[in-house]
Design a protein around this motif. Structure first.
Motif, short mmCIF file in Angstrom:
data_model
loop_
_atom_site.label_atom_id
_atom_site.label_comp_id
_atom_site.label_asym_id
_atom_site.label_seq_id
_atom_site.Cartn_x
_atom_site.Cartn_y
_atom_site.Cartn_z
N ARG A 1 0.86 -1.18 0.00
CA ARG A 1 0.00 0.00 0.00
C ARG A 1 0.90 1.23 0.00
O ARG A 1 2.06 1.17 0.39
CB ARG A 1 -0.87 -0.02 1.27
N TYR A 2 0.35 2.35 -0.45
CA TYR A 2 1.08 3.61 -0.34
C TYR A 2 0.55 4.40 0.85
O TYR A 2 -0.66 4.58 1.02
CB TYR A 2 0.90 4.46 -1.61
N ASN A 3 1.47 4.87 1.68
CA ASN A 3 1.15 5.82 2.74
C ASN A 3 1.63 7.20 2.31
O ASN A 3 2.78 7.35 1.89
CB ASN A 3 1.85 5.46 4.05
N VAL A 4 0.77 8.20 2.45
CA VAL A 4 1.18 9.57 2.19
C VAL A 4 0.80 10.43 3.38
O VAL A 4 -0.04 10.05 4.20
CB VAL A 4 0.55 10.14 0.90
N HIS A 5 1.42 11.59 3.49
CA HIS A 5 1.08 12.56 4.52
C HIS A 5 0.28 13.68 3.88
O HIS A 5 0.72 14.28 2.90
CB HIS A 5 2.34 13.07 5.21
N GLY A 6 -0.88 13.94 4.45
CA GLY A 6 -1.85 14.82 3.79
C GLY A 6 -1.84 16.25 4.25
O GLY A 6 -2.89 16.90 4.24
N TYR A 7 -0.68 16.76 4.65
CA TYR A 7 -0.59 18.17 5.04
C TYR A 7 -0.93 19.05 3.84
O TYR A 7 -0.39 18.85 2.75
CB TYR A 7 0.80 18.49 5.57
N MET A 8 -1.79 20.04 4.06
CA MET A 8 -2.29 20.85 2.96
C MET A 8 -1.88 22.32 3.12
O MET A 8 -2.62 23.22 2.75
CB MET A 8 -3.81 20.75 2.90
N SER A 9 -0.68 22.56 3.65
CA SER A 9 -0.27 23.94 3.93
C SER A 9 0.92 24.39 3.10
O SER A 9 1.43 25.48 3.32
CB SER A 9 0.06 24.07 5.42
#
Length: 636
Positions: free
Chosen positions: A408-416
């Motif tokens: 699976r792919y894990n990503v970090h969803g910071y939107m700043s």
């Protein structure tokens, strides 16, 4: 036979009239009522019994736990978050960037309660606050530097403004895996609490009557060298410096080194958590080039010695093996997945920092992943490998070649973050689409495995609404199938679901500052209660609403849940159309229930008087609402 079959038109007309009469009987009263809602009743002084109107709301299994939480009486400005400089401490967030300083929280008390439904659980929480004279209000605005994007930046439910009208597409759906938190660093802090303080916090996070988080990130700490990592020795740093199982290359494993985090891990599993991942921020300090688990001596420089790559793979899999095979120590904990890296591609981890982090290049990653895979197979472990836990803005162009190794792919969803003149939202949206296309092409799921309000200032409710928009964007645009908060208990109020001052603990002689539940907690509870693991995400047919509306169907509860965030300073009107074929056998039992979180409300139930087909409602300004249509049995 599907309803789209041409032969359907040859069926007797009486079937058509029967269908129309059933739907007419079920919904005519609702249509005639129009759109309105009444203000919620004030919080009761004691735990209320379930009301008849709540009986068909999905039950949450009863659980007794002792906890009382009050929100603080605070002072400070509201609105504009721009103010004096903030604390520029690399260790206060999971990234080496400036973020706001936190506020202290207030008093607490204890009472025995039990909860059974979404509505009653919220009422019980309000009752516990009221019973000790507490007040339910947002945390004070935190200061932020003028160059940061303020959390008061407002977005409409659907771009273009005005009312929103969307249709759910039940034909396009995927299974939702759940909601979670990292135990780094909170496990190292909370795991040392006495049971009188520890158990209530665990109930709030992991029990069905709390957030019911089911995904857990367990951190395999690198340990630290007292000489090279001074910031991980004192103050808050002693909690951010996660204990390592192997102090030196020559030393044996010290399996008692991380008892506090393991205590939280097992407490989460005992309360229902069912998905577990082990991850590392850094190799042990003695494997690093700089001798420091905080990072390299130069920006962007790799910090894992090449000669220790295989030893690192053995170290990680030894820990996973110990959990799985030592039934006394590890209690038979089989990690579903193992992640050897965390934001290793970003390059910003520097020696002397306030937390663990390690720069590792893509080619070195590939070698390590092969070694980890071989070690897992040799040790006969059923744990899969995931990666790379980097910002979604930097991930798609770098990790496509890692495909053969990953479950699976894990990503970090910071939107700043923004680039090349684009806004943070525009850039993140584009990268969400890029990541989704790559993952779909490789037939892999994507999870947002870390989120926090990076570079976001503002009041508690502002940050909570920003979190809601981030979740909805990850659901609709990235098409993530799991979502994990950075760490649920945090010393910085803007980053916390539950805020605690980490400079004081219940077992020390200093005055303990009890926890404060933030608005983010209540908004996340909308999602975790009404879209639990096992739900199926329903597609919203209007891209303009991808940041404002999300929907799920939960087969076990036979309910459709719709979530809407309104950041604007004025109310908005929304229509949710559900295809008639999706509402088979709804009949007269189907009802719509609604809950709201706002500046004044914490997951309160509001009277819904709109229609069922479509669902029609007004959502007040600066608020979050959820709607549930019960007794739905689709034609699947």
């Amino acid at each position: 036979m599907s309803l789209g079959n041409p032969r359907l038109s040859s069926r007797p007309l009486r079937r058509t009239f029967l269908l129309l009469s059933v739907f007419s009987a079920a919904f005519s009263a609702a249509f005639s009522a129009g759109v309105s809602e009444s203000a919620p009743a004030s919080a009761p002084a004691s735990a209320p019994a379930p009301s008849p109107s709540d009986e068909i709301i999905p039950d949450i299994p009863g659980i007794d736990y002792s906890v009382n939480i009050t929100l603080p009486v605070v002072s400070g400005t509201s609105g504009d978050p721009v103010g004096p400089p903030i604390c520029f401490d690399q260790g206060l967030s999971p990234h080496p960037v400036p973020i706001p300083c936190g506020e202290n929280s207030s008093l607490t008390a204890t009472s025995q309660v039990a909860s059974h439904s979404v509505s009653q659980a919220a009422s019980l929480a309000s009752a516990r606050i009221a019973s000790i004279g507490g007040s339910s209000r947002p945390l004070a605005a935190e200061n932020s530097t003028p160059n940061l994007t303020p959390a008061t930046e407002l977005f409409d439910i659907c771009t273009g403004g005005g009312s929103a009208s969307v249709t759910l597409n039940p034909r396009r759906r995927n299974k939702w895996r759940g909601w979670g938190t990292s135990l780094c660093w909170l496990g190292n802090f909370v795991g040392g609490f006495p049971d009188t303080h520890f158990n209530p916090l665990m109930d709030l996070l992991f029990s069905p009557s709390g957030l019911n988080l089911n995904i857990i990130r367990y951190n395999i700490g690198g340990g630290n060298n007292a000489t090279n990592s001074p910031r991980l020795q004192t103050g808050w740093g002693k909690w951010r410096g996660m204990p390592g199982f192997k102090a030196t290359e020559q030393a044996g494993y010290n399996w008692s080194a991380d008892d506090r985090q393991r205590k939280v891990l097992f407490a989460a599993r005992a309360r229902g958590a069912d998905t577990f991942e082990a991850f590392a921020n850094s190799p042990p300090w003695w494997m690093t080039v700089s001798g420091d688990v905080a990072g390299a001596s130069k920006y962007g420089e790799g910090n894992l010695k090449v000669q220790y790559e295989e030893a690192y793979a053995e170290f990680l899999t030894d820990v996973v093996e110990k959990f799985a095979k030592d039934t006394s120590w590890g209690k038979g904990m089989v990690f579903d997945t193992l992640e050897p890296f965390n934001e290793a591609l970003e390059g910003w981890w520097m020696k002397g920092g306030g937390q663990e982090g390690c720069n590792i290049g893509l080619q070195q990653m590939k070698r390590i992943l092969l070694m980890v895979q071989a070690a897992l197979e040799r040790k006969q472990l059923k744990t899969g490998i995931v990666s790379v836990d980097s910002f979604v803005q930097t991930t798609p162009r770098q990790i496509g070649t890692l495909n053969p190794f990953l479950a699976r792919y894990n990503v970090h969803g910071y939107m700043s973050l923004a680039k090349n003149g684009t806004s943070p939202v525009e850039w993140t949206t584009q990268k969400f689409y890029d990541m989704k296309r790559m993952a779909k092409g490789q037939e892999k799921e994507v999870w947002v495995f870390e989120w926090g309000p990076l570079l976001r200032g503002g009041e508690d409710m502002d940050v909570a609404l920003f979190m809601a928009r981030s979740i909805i964007a990850a659901i609709n645009i990235l098409e993530a199938t799991g979502w994990v908060f950075w760490q649920a208990i945090d010393p910085v109020a803007s980053w916390a679901l539950i805020h605690i001052d980490w400079s004081k603990t219940p077992d020390e002689s200093t005055v303990y500052t009890p926890p404060t539940v933030s608005k983010k907690f209540w908004i996340l509870k909308h999602f975790t209660s009404l879209a639990p693991a096992g739900s199926k995400r329903l597609y919203v047919n209007k891209a303009a609403c991808n940041y404002g509306i999300a929907a799920f169907y939960t087969p076990k509860k036979r309910m459709v849940s719709v979530f809407v965030v309104n950041q604007k300073a004025t109310p908005r009107y929304v229509k949710i159309h559900i295809p008639w074929w999706f509402l088979r056998n709804v009949g007269g039992k189907s009802k719509v229930h609604s809950w709201r979180t706002s500046y004044a409300d914490d997951l309160v139930k509001v009277n819904y008087r709109g229609g069922h087909w479509p669902i029609r409602f007004a959502i007040p300004s600066r608020s979050f609402a959820s709607f549930v249509l019960t007794h739905v049995r689709p034609l699947w």
